[in-house]
Design a protein around this motif. Structure first.
Motif, short mmCIF file in Angstrom:
data_model
loop_
_atom_site.label_atom_id
_atom_site.label_comp_id
_atom_site.label_asym_id
_atom_site.label_seq_id
_atom_site.Cartn_x
_atom_site.Cartn_y
_atom_site.Cartn_z
N LEU A 21 0.85 -1.21 0.00
CA LEU A 21 0.00 0.00 0.00
C LEU A 21 0.88 1.25 0.00
O LEU A 21 0.86 2.08 0.92
CB LEU A 21 -0.96 -0.02 1.20
N THR A 22 1.63 1.38 -1.06
CA THR A 22 2.51 2.54 -1.24
C THR A 22 1.68 3.75 -1.68
O THR A 22 0.49 3.63 -2.02
CB THR A 22 3.57 2.23 -2.30
N ASP A 23 2.33 4.91 -1.70
CA ASP A 23 1.62 6.12 -2.13
C ASP A 23 1.09 5.97 -3.55
O ASP A 23 -0.04 6.38 -3.86
CB ASP A 23 2.56 7.33 -2.05
N GLY A 24 1.91 5.39 -4.44
CA GLY A 24 1.47 5.21 -5.82
C GLY A 24 0.30 4.25 -5.92
O GLY A 24 -0.65 4.48 -6.69
N ALA A 25 0.34 3.17 -5.12
CA ALA A 25 -0.76 2.20 -5.13
C ALA A 25 -2.03 2.83 -4.59
O ALA A 25 -3.13 2.63 -5.14
CB ALA A 25 -0.38 0.96 -4.31
N LEU A 26 -1.94 3.60 -3.51
CA LEU A 26 -3.12 4.23 -2.92
C LEU A 26 -3.73 5.24 -3.89
O LEU A 26 -4.97 5.36 -3.98
CB LEU A 26 -2.75 4.91 -1.62
N ALA A 27 -2.90 5.96 -4.63
CA ALA A 27 -3.41 6.90 -5.63
C ALA A 27 -4.18 6.16 -6.72
O ALA A 27 -5.26 6.60 -7.16
CB ALA A 27 -2.25 7.68 -6.24
N ALA A 28 -3.66 5.00 -7.14
CA ALA A 28 -4.35 4.20 -8.16
C ALA A 28 -5.67 3.67 -7.63
O ALA A 28 -6.68 3.64 -8.34
CB ALA A 28 -3.44 3.06 -8.62
N LEU A 29 -5.68 3.26 -6.34
CA LEU A 29 -6.91 2.74 -5.75
C LEU A 29 -7.97 3.85 -5.63
O LEU A 29 -9.17 3.58 -5.76
CB LEU A 29 -6.62 2.12 -4.38
N ARG A 30 -7.54 5.10 -5.38
CA ARG A 30 -8.51 6.21 -5.34
C ARG A 30 -9.13 6.42 -6.71
O ARG A 30 -10.34 6.64 -6.84
CB ARG A 30 -7.81 7.50 -4.89
N ASP A 31 -8.30 6.34 -7.75
CA ASP A 31 -8.80 6.47 -9.12
C ASP A 31 -9.80 5.35 -9.42
O ASP A 31 -10.88 5.59 -9.97
CB ASP A 31 -7.63 6.43 -10.11
N LEU A 32 -9.42 4.16 -9.04
CA LEU A 32 -10.29 3.00 -9.30
C LEU A 32 -11.58 3.11 -8.51
O LEU A 32 -12.67 2.79 -9.02
CB LEU A 32 -9.56 1.70 -8.93
N ARG A 33 -11.49 3.58 -7.27
CA ARG A 33 -12.70 3.70 -6.45
C ARG A 33 -13.73 4.61 -7.11
O ARG A 33 -14.93 4.33 -7.09
CB ARG A 33 -12.30 4.27 -5.07
N CYS A 34 -13.27 5.72 -7.71
CA CYS A 34 -14.18 6.64 -8.41
C CYS A 34 -14.85 5.94 -9.59
O CYS A 34 -16.05 6.15 -9.85
CB CYS A 34 -13.41 7.86 -8.88
N ARG A 35 -14.10 5.18 -10.30
CA ARG A 35 -14.66 4.50 -11.48
C ARG A 35 -15.63 3.39 -11.06
O ARG A 35 -16.68 3.18 -11.70
CB ARG A 35 -13.53 3.92 -12.33
N LEU A 36 -15.30 2.66 -9.97
CA LEU A 36 -16.18 1.57 -9.52
C LEU A 36 -17.49 2.10 -8.96
O LEU A 36 -18.52 1.41 -9.00
CB LEU A 36 -15.47 0.72 -8.44
N ALA A 37 -17.49 3.30 -8.46
CA ALA A 37 -18.70 3.86 -7.85
C ALA A 37 -19.85 3.92 -8.84
O ALA A 37 -21.03 3.81 -8.46
CB ALA A 37 -18.41 5.24 -7.28
N SER A 38 -19.54 4.11 -10.12
CA SER A 38 -20.61 4.21 -11.12
C SER A 38 -20.62 3.03 -12.09
O SER A 38 -21.45 2.99 -13.00
CB SER A 38 -20.45 5.51 -11.90
N ALA A 39 -19.71 2.06 -11.89
CA ALA A 39 -19.65 0.91 -12.81
C ALA A 39 -20.68 -0.14 -12.44
O ALA A 39 -21.06 -0.29 -11.27
CB ALA A 39 -18.25 0.31 -12.78
N GLU A 40 -21.14 -0.86 -13.44
CA GLU A 40 -21.98 -2.02 -13.18
C GLU A 40 -21.10 -3.11 -12.57
O GLU A 40 -19.99 -3.36 -13.04
CB GLU A 40 -22.62 -2.51 -14.48
N PHE A 41 -21.59 -3.77 -11.51
CA PHE A 41 -20.73 -4.73 -10.83
C PHE A 41 -20.88 -6.14 -11.42
O PHE A 41 -21.44 -7.05 -10.80
CB PHE A 41 -20.96 -4.71 -9.32
N VAL A 42 -20.37 -6.25 -12.64
CA VAL A 42 -20.22 -7.55 -13.30
C VAL A 42 -18.76 -7.62 -13.75
O VAL A 42 -18.10 -6.58 -13.89
CB VAL A 42 -21.17 -7.68 -14.51
N PRO A 43 -18.19 -8.80 -13.93
CA PRO A 43 -16.75 -8.92 -14.23
C PRO A 43 -16.30 -8.05 -15.40
O PRO A 43 -15.25 -7.41 -15.33
CB PRO A 43 -16.58 -10.41 -14.53
#
Length: 464
Positions: free
Chosen positions: A383-405
Motif C-alpha cells: 500500500l505505497t503512495d502510488g498504489a493508494l493513488a491508483a486505488l482512489r482512481d479505481l474507487r471513483c470508477r467503480l462507484a458508477s460501474a456495473e458490478f459484473v466482471p
C-alpha cells in the motif's frame, strides 16, 4: 438365492476407515446382486459399548450414504432369542454346563504353558459316554460351553483368501454363555446370521479365527452356512498397521476435515479392489462393476495424498449450490453469523478449482464476510503512495460501474491507462485491501462477487 449381506460393528468406538470399507463392500455386493444390506449393532459388550459410539456409527453410515435395507438391529434387544437357542442346544446335547472356576482355568493354562502346550480348556465337564462327571459345586453358576467336534477339519472356500481349513482338534469347547447368562460374541453372531438369513459374510480378516467356530455352531444348529469373504487389513503409508496418525480416525472426522463423502467412498473402493485402471468412478458404476473376484488378498495401503487428489477432483466437479451450503455450515461453526450475501455458491464457483478440501474453501470465503486486517508487513510492502493513488482512481470508477466482471475489468484497465501502472501494481494492493492477501482468482470476478457496497466500504476504510 437372495443375496443378503450385513455390516455388524461393535459400538465400543467410532466407525473408522477400515470398518467403513467393510460396510462399503458388503453394501455394494448386495446392491450389485439386487439383494439386501443389513445393519446390525453388536452391543453385547455392555461395559465398553456406549450410546455415543452407536450414534457415531449411524452418523458415519448416513454421511457415507450406505443406507441399510434392514436395521439397525441391536443384539441387546435379542437376548431372549439367544437364551432360547442355548436352552435348545443344552437339550440337544450340543452344549453343556461347565462349573470350572476362573482359578481352576488359570491354573490349567499355567500348567499347559509350562509344558509349552497351547492353552485350552481340557473338557473336564464335557459329557461323554461312560464318563463320570464331577459333582457340581454348590453356589457356583456354570458357564455354557459349545460341544465342538473333536476330529476332522472345518473348512471353507473363502471368497477372498481361497481355501482355508482348521483342525477341530485345535478348537476347544468355547463358552457360548457366561455365568451370568449373557451370551458371547461368537454365539450371538451365529444366531443373528441364521435368523437374518445372511448369505454372504464380508468382514475383516481379523475374524478368520472366529469363522471355524461359527461354522461348527451353525452346523450344530442345522442352519445353512453363509459364504465367507475376509478382507485384508489396511496398512499405513509406511507399511505398519493403520493408526490415527495415518488416517484411522472416525469417519465423521473426514467430514470435519473437509472431505466430500463421494471422494471418501471412491477412495475406499480402491483400497484392495480394482476395475482395470479406473481411478475415478461414481457409486453407480462401482455397484455395476463390484465383485469379490477382484479383491486382492494382500494388505491395502492408505495414501492420504491420493485421497486429497480425489477430494480435489470431486470438489472441482461439485454443484456450486451444494458447495455453498458446505461453506455456510463451516462459517457458521466459526461464528460468522451473516452469510446471506455474497452468495456462498458464487464464492464456491470462484475457488473450487484451487482447493483440496472444503475447509480450505471456507477459509477462502471467510474474508468475503469478515473484513480482513492486513498485516503491517503487507500494508508497508503493497500500500505505497502510488498504489493508494491508483486505488482512489479505481474507487471513483467503480462507484458508477456495473458490478459484473466485464465492467469491473474495464474500470481496472482505465485506471491502468490513467496511472501508467501494470495490472499487478494495482490488483495486488486491491487484494490486500479487500481480502488481506496477495493472491486470489481473477480480481474482476472477486469484486463482482463481493459486491459494490462492500468493495467501496473496504476501500474507503483504507483511503480515508
Amino acid at each position: 438365492m437372495t443375496v443378503r449381506t450385513r455390516f455388524a460393528p461393535s459400538p465400543t468406538g467410532y466407525l473408522h476407515i477400515g470398518g467403513a470399507r467393510t460396510a462399503l463392500f458388503a453394501w455394494a455386493y448386495a446392491r450389485h446382486h439386487g439383494g439386501q444390506f443389513i445393519l446390525r449393532i453388536e452391543d453385547t459388550d455392555i461395559e465398553r459399548s456406549t450410546p455415543q459410539a452407536v450414534q457415531a456409527i449411524l452418523d458415519g453410515m448416513r454421511w457415507l450414504g450406505l443406507t441399510p435395507d434392514e436395521g439397525p438391529f441391536f443384539q441387546t434387544q435379542r437376548m431372549m432369542r439367544y437364551k432360547e437357542v442355548i436352552q435348545q442346544m443344552l437339550a440337544a446335547g450340543t452344549a453343556y454346563h461347565c462349573y470350572m472356576s476362573k482359578e481352576e482355568l488359570d491354573a490349567l493354562r499355567a500348567e499347559q504353558e509350562a509344558r509349552k502346550e497351547k492353552p485350552r480348556y481340557d473338557g473336564r465337564w464335557r459329557p461323554e459316554p461312560g464318563k463320570t462327571l464331577p459333582t457340581p459345586p454348590s453356589g457356583v453358576q456354570p458357564v455354557v460351553r459349545f460341544r465342538n467336534p473333536t476330529d476332522g477339519v472345518v473348512a471353507w472356500d473363502d471368497l477372498v483368501k481361497g481355501h482355508i481349513e482348521f483342525s477341530n482338534a485345535e478348537l476347544d469347547d468355547f463358552i457360548i454363555a457366561r455365568a451370568d447368562g449373557t451370551p458371547t460374541y461368537n454365539f450371538c453372531v451365529v444366531v443373528d446370521d441364521w435368523d437374518m438369513r445372511i448369505s454372504h459374510v464380508i468382514r475383516g480378516d481379523d475374524h478368520v479365527n472366529n469363522t471355524p467356530r461359527q461354522i461348527n455352531l451353525l452346523k450344530a444348529l442345522g442352519a445353512p452356512l453363509p459364504r465367507y469373504g475376509h478382507l485384508s487389513m489396511i496398512l499405513g503409508p509406511d507399511g505398519t498397521k493403520l493408526s490415527k496418525r495415518h488416517g484411522a480416525v472416525s469417519v465423521m472426522q473426514y467430514d470435519e476435515d473437509g472431505y466430500l463423502p463421494e471422494a471418501v467412498l471412491n477412495y475406499l473402493a480402491r483400497l484392495g479392489w480394482s476395475h482395470g485402471d479406473d481411478e475415478i468412478f461414481s457409486m453407480e458404476q462401482f455397484i455395476q462393476w463390484f465383485d469379490l473376484d477382484h479383491i486382492t488378498s494382500s494388505a491395502a495401503q492408505f495414501n492420504t495424498e491420493k485421497l486429497n487428489w480425489l477430494n480435489a477432483h470431486y470438489i472441482k466437479h461439485c454443484d456450486d449450490e451444494r458447495l455453498g451450503e458446505e461453506i455456510r455450515r463451516r462459517l457458521v461453526r466459526e461464528g460468522v453469523v451473516d452469510t446471506a450475501f455474497p452468495e456462498p455458491a458464487a464464492i464456491a464457483a470462484l475457488y473450487k478449482d484451487r482447493v483440496q478440501n472444503l475447509n480450505e474453501l471456507a477459509d477462502a470465503a471467510h474474508p468475503f464476510y469478515v473484513a480482513p486486517h492486513p498485516s503491517e508487513e503487507l500494508r508497508t510492502q503493497h500500500l505505497t503512495d502510488g498504489a493508494l493513488a491508483a486505488l482512489r482512481d479505481l474507487r471513483c470508477r467503480l462507484a458508477s460501474a456495473e458490478f459484473v466482471p466485464e465492467a469491473v475489468a474495464k474500470a481496472l484497465k482505465e485506471t491502468l491507462a490513467a496511472t501508467g501502472l501494470k495490472m499487478p501494481q494495482v490488483a495486488i494492493p486491491l487484494r490486500v485491501v479487500l481480502l488481506g492477501q496477495t493472491q486470489s482468482p481473477s480480481i474482476d470476478r472477486v469484486l463482482a462477487v463481493m459486491g459494490r457496497e462492500e468493495v467501496l466500504k473496504r476501500l474507503d476504510a483504507v483511503l480515508g
